[in-house]
Scaffold this motif. Structure first.
Motif, PDB file in Angstrom:
ATOM      1  N   SER A 259       0.826  -1.210   0.000  1.00  0.00           N
ATOM      2  CA  SER A 259       0.000   0.000   0.000  1.00  0.00           C
ATOM      3  C   SER A 259       0.858   1.257   0.000  1.00  0.00           C
ATOM      4  O   SER A 259       0.575   2.233  -0.708  1.00  0.00           O
ATOM      5  CB  SER A 259      -0.930   0.005   1.220  1.00  0.00           C
ATOM      6  N   ALA A 260       1.922   1.244   0.806  1.00  0.00           N
ATOM      7  CA  ALA A 260       2.812   2.393   0.871  1.00  0.00           C
ATOM      8  C   ALA A 260       3.597   2.557  -0.425  1.00  0.00           C
ATOM      9  O   ALA A 260       3.826   3.680  -0.899  1.00  0.00           O
ATOM     10  CB  ALA A 260       3.766   2.242   2.049  1.00  0.00           C
ATOM     11  N   LEU A 261       4.000   1.440  -1.016  1.00  0.00           N
ATOM     12  CA  LEU A 261       4.754   1.500  -2.265  1.00  0.00           C
ATOM     13  C   LEU A 261       3.888   2.044  -3.395  1.00  0.00           C
ATOM     14  O   LEU A 261       4.339   2.869  -4.211  1.00  0.00           O
ATOM     15  CB  LEU A 261       5.293   0.116  -2.613  1.00  0.00           C
ATOM     16  N   TYR A 262       2.642   1.609  -3.469  1.00  0.00           N
ATOM     17  CA  TYR A 262       1.753   2.134  -4.504  1.00  0.00           C
ATOM     18  C   TYR A 262       1.496   3.633  -4.301  1.00  0.00           C
ATOM     19  O   TYR A 262       1.343   4.384  -5.275  1.00  0.00           O
ATOM     20  CB  TYR A 262       0.423   1.371  -4.522  1.00  0.00           C
ATOM     21  N   TYR A 263       1.470   4.056  -3.052  1.00  0.00           N
ATOM     22  CA  TYR A 263       1.297   5.490  -2.787  1.00  0.00           C
ATOM     23  C   TYR A 263       2.500   6.267  -3.324  1.00  0.00           C
ATOM     24  O   TYR A 263       2.357   7.355  -3.898  1.00  0.00           O
ATOM     25  CB  TYR A 263       1.120   5.737  -1.294  1.00  0.00           C
ATOM     26  N   GLN A 264       3.710   5.727  -3.155  1.00  0.00           N
ATOM     27  CA  GLN A 264       4.898   6.363  -3.707  1.00  0.00           C
ATOM     28  C   GLN A 264       4.850   6.377  -5.233  1.00  0.00           C
ATOM     29  O   GLN A 264       5.252   7.359  -5.866  1.00  0.00           O
ATOM     30  CB  GLN A 264       6.160   5.627  -3.240  1.00  0.00           C
ATOM     31  N   ARG A 265       4.363   5.290  -5.823  1.00  0.00           N
ATOM     32  CA  ARG A 265       4.214   5.276  -7.279  1.00  0.00           C
ATOM     33  C   ARG A 265       3.245   6.375  -7.722  1.00  0.00           C
ATOM     34  O   ARG A 265       3.478   7.044  -8.754  1.00  0.00           O
ATOM     35  CB  ARG A 265       3.721   3.915  -7.762  1.00  0.00           C
ATOM     36  N   ALA A 266       2.186   6.582  -6.958  1.00  0.00           N
ATOM     37  CA  ALA A 266       1.244   7.657  -7.287  1.00  0.00           C
ATOM     38  C   ALA A 266       1.936   9.018  -7.243  1.00  0.00           C
ATOM     39  O   ALA A 266       1.689   9.885  -8.104  1.00  0.00           O
ATOM     40  CB  ALA A 266       0.062   7.628  -6.320  1.00  0.00           C
ATOM     41  N   ARG A 267       2.817   9.208  -6.259  1.00  0.00           N
ATOM     42  CA  ARG A 267       3.542  10.482  -6.176  1.00  0.00           C
ATOM     43  C   ARG A 267       4.455  10.662  -7.390  1.00  0.00           C
ATOM     44  O   ARG A 267       4.579  11.765  -7.932  1.00  0.00           O
ATOM     45  CB  ARG A 267       4.356  10.536  -4.886  1.00  0.00           C
ATOM     46  N   VAL A 268       5.110   9.591  -7.813  1.00  0.00           N
ATOM     47  CA  VAL A 268       5.957   9.661  -9.001  1.00  0.00           C
ATOM     48  C   VAL A 268       5.130  10.054 -10.215  1.00  0.00           C
ATOM     49  O   VAL A 268       5.475  10.985 -10.968  1.00  0.00           O
ATOM     50  CB  VAL A 268       6.657   8.299  -9.250  1.00  0.00           C
ATOM     51  N   MET A 269       4.022   9.355 -10.443  1.00  0.00           N
ATOM     52  CA  MET A 269       3.217   9.615 -11.627  1.00  0.00           C
ATOM     53  C   MET A 269       2.566  10.997 -11.569  1.00  0.00           C
ATOM     54  O   MET A 269       2.385  11.646 -12.609  1.00  0.00           O
ATOM     55  CB  MET A 269       2.143   8.531 -11.785  1.00  0.00           C
ATOM     56  N   ARG A 270       2.274  11.442 -10.388  1.00  0.00           N
ATOM     57  CA  ARG A 270       1.718  12.794 -10.222  1.00  0.00           C
ATOM     58  C   ARG A 270       2.741  13.843 -10.662  1.00  0.00           C
ATOM     59  O   ARG A 270       2.406  14.776 -11.401  1.00  0.00           O
ATOM     60  CB  ARG A 270       1.341  12.996  -8.754  1.00  0.00           C
ATOM     61  N   HIS A 288      -4.797  -2.380  -1.077  1.00  0.00           N
ATOM     62  CA  HIS A 288      -3.822  -3.130  -0.295  1.00  0.00           C
ATOM     63  C   HIS A 288      -3.748  -2.686   1.168  1.00  0.00           C
ATOM     64  O   HIS A 288      -3.022  -3.296   1.952  1.00  0.00           O
ATOM     65  CB  HIS A 288      -2.429  -2.998  -0.924  1.00  0.00           C
ATOM     66  N   ARG A 289      -4.452  -1.653   1.546  1.00  0.00           N
ATOM     67  CA  ARG A 289      -4.327  -1.144   2.910  1.00  0.00           C
ATOM     68  C   ARG A 289      -5.125  -1.990   3.904  1.00  0.00           C
ATOM     69  O   ARG A 289      -6.237  -2.424   3.629  1.00  0.00           O
ATOM     70  CB  ARG A 289      -4.784   0.318   3.008  1.00  0.00           C
ATOM     71  N   SER A 290      -4.515  -2.162   5.055  1.00  0.00           N
ATOM     72  CA  SER A 290      -5.195  -2.860   6.146  1.00  0.00           C
ATOM     73  C   SER A 290      -6.348  -1.999   6.665  1.00  0.00           C
ATOM     74  O   SER A 290      -6.242  -0.772   6.702  1.00  0.00           O
ATOM     75  CB  SER A 290      -4.196  -3.121   7.287  1.00  0.00           C
TER      76      SER A 290
END
Length: 368
Positions: A259-270, A288-290
């Protein structure tokens, strides 16, 4: 005030100044209060974020508890206590935000951990205590960041960095450097953020794969912020490969949640201007978040709502912001408070829309 003036001149002149350099003294501690590893809030909460901080070494901050430490013998029980506290505190901030427990954690560090850091111990135990303390100071810094107290957070990140360095704990040190990079980026200091991201990546070279991935993901974001698309995508893709490798124990310092990694990917794509890919990554982060990661769910949902509204998808934005409002009352997080303020600001021009009007009414009832 002295620190604020000095920091303003430091940024204007482009070189590090201290209060004494311009005829000012540093902000004093309250009368009768000795220096400590956890300064009183009356002092620390006034501390500004600094581009080139020069904090005192750990040894000078521990002097006031030296005698207590001499009378105490530290061992494996203290190490176990520190490790368990760090894990629980990390879970706590993810579940409730940083506002509830920062005072309790500060007291534990000031009254108990400071003594353990000075206590006689074997070389192995001393190193383990320093590493455990570093992780707790790191969590306290995260709590301060979540409360948008960036000067105090920077101070505690520096404390964690010093302790991790003394303990030769490269994993914790890389995690701290990576968070220092994220903080600098959030505050608009892109060059500092990039330098810290590179330092985190370099430090993580000989650490387990999840830590390598954690550092590399932030380097990807730093590259993306400089419009270096190839380097950014290469870094985030490699980070995802590293995080996917199995065999690492679960825990906030030993694994990297998808979940945290996908959030970082979102920041990259943003940063790279790819709206569709940003939305896809945020949706993946949410999936993916709990269910216990209430803070992450709330902030990710709010970010997704803002993205939908940017491209005119008002109904989708309202649906996501409704999800955010369902979670928000259970948090004590200034960052979440800011997201609530943004909800009001972004939806106010759409108050004639039925769903938007309902959300604005709900938001007003949630004022603290």
């Amino acid at each position: 005030m002295a620190l604020l003036i000095t920091e303003a001149l430091t940024r204007r002149l482009g070189r590090r100044l201290m209060p004494a350099d311009i005829g000012l003294i540093g902000l004093p501690l309250p009368i009768g209060v000795r220096p400590t590893i956890v300064p009183p809030a009356i002092y620390l909460d006034r501390l500004p974020y600094q581009l080139a901080p020069q904090f005192a070494p750990i040894s000078s901050r521990l002097g006031s508890v030296a005698r207590q430490g001499e009378a105490y013998k530290a061992g494996k029980a203290e190490v176990a206590c520190l490790n368990t506290t760090a894990d629980l505190a990390a879970q706590f901030i993810n579940h409730f935000g940083g506002g509830y427990a920062e005072a309790a954690l500060s007291t534990f560090l000031a009254d108990t951990v400071a003594v353990w850091l000075q206590a006689p111990a074997s070389a192995t135990v001393r190193s383990d205590i320093q590493a455990g303390a570093a992780r707790i100071f790191f969590i306290l810094a995260r709590m301060k960041i979540d409360q948008q107290k960036n000067g105090p957070a920077q101070y505690y990140l520096d404390t964690a960095q010093q302790l991790a360095t003394e303990a030769t704990d490269r994993s914790t040190l890389a995690i701290v450097l990576r968070t220092q990079s994220t903080q600098a980026a959030t505050l608009g200091h892109g060059s500092t953020a990039f330098d810290l991201a590179e330092a985190a990546h370099s430090t993580a070279a000989r650490t387990p794969d999840p830590v390598k991935g954690y550092a590399l993901a932030q380097l990807g974001v730093a590259h993306a912020a400089r419009s270096e698309a190839h380097a950014a995508l290469s870094a985030i893709d490699t980070a995802q490969e590293l995080a996917a490798r199995t065999g690492h124990p679960p825990g906030p310092f030993t694994s990297y949640a998808p979940s945290a990694l996908y959030y970082q990917r979102a920041r990259v794509m943003r940063h790279l201007g790819d709206h569709a890919a940003t939305v896809t990554a945020l949706n993946s982060s949410l999936r993916h978040r709990s269910p216990t990661d209430l803070r992450g769910l709330a902030l990710c949902t709010a970010a997704l709502a803002s993205l939908h509204l940017e491209v005119g998808h008002l109904d989708q934005a309202c649906a996501r912001w409704s999800d955010f409002l369902n979670i928000y009352p259970r948090l004590r997080s200034t960052v979440a408070d800011s997201a609530l303020t943004q909800l009001r600001q972004r939806l106010s021009p759409h108050r004639r829309h039925h769903a938007a009007a309902q959300l604005l009414d709900r938001a007003t009832q949630l004022d603290r």
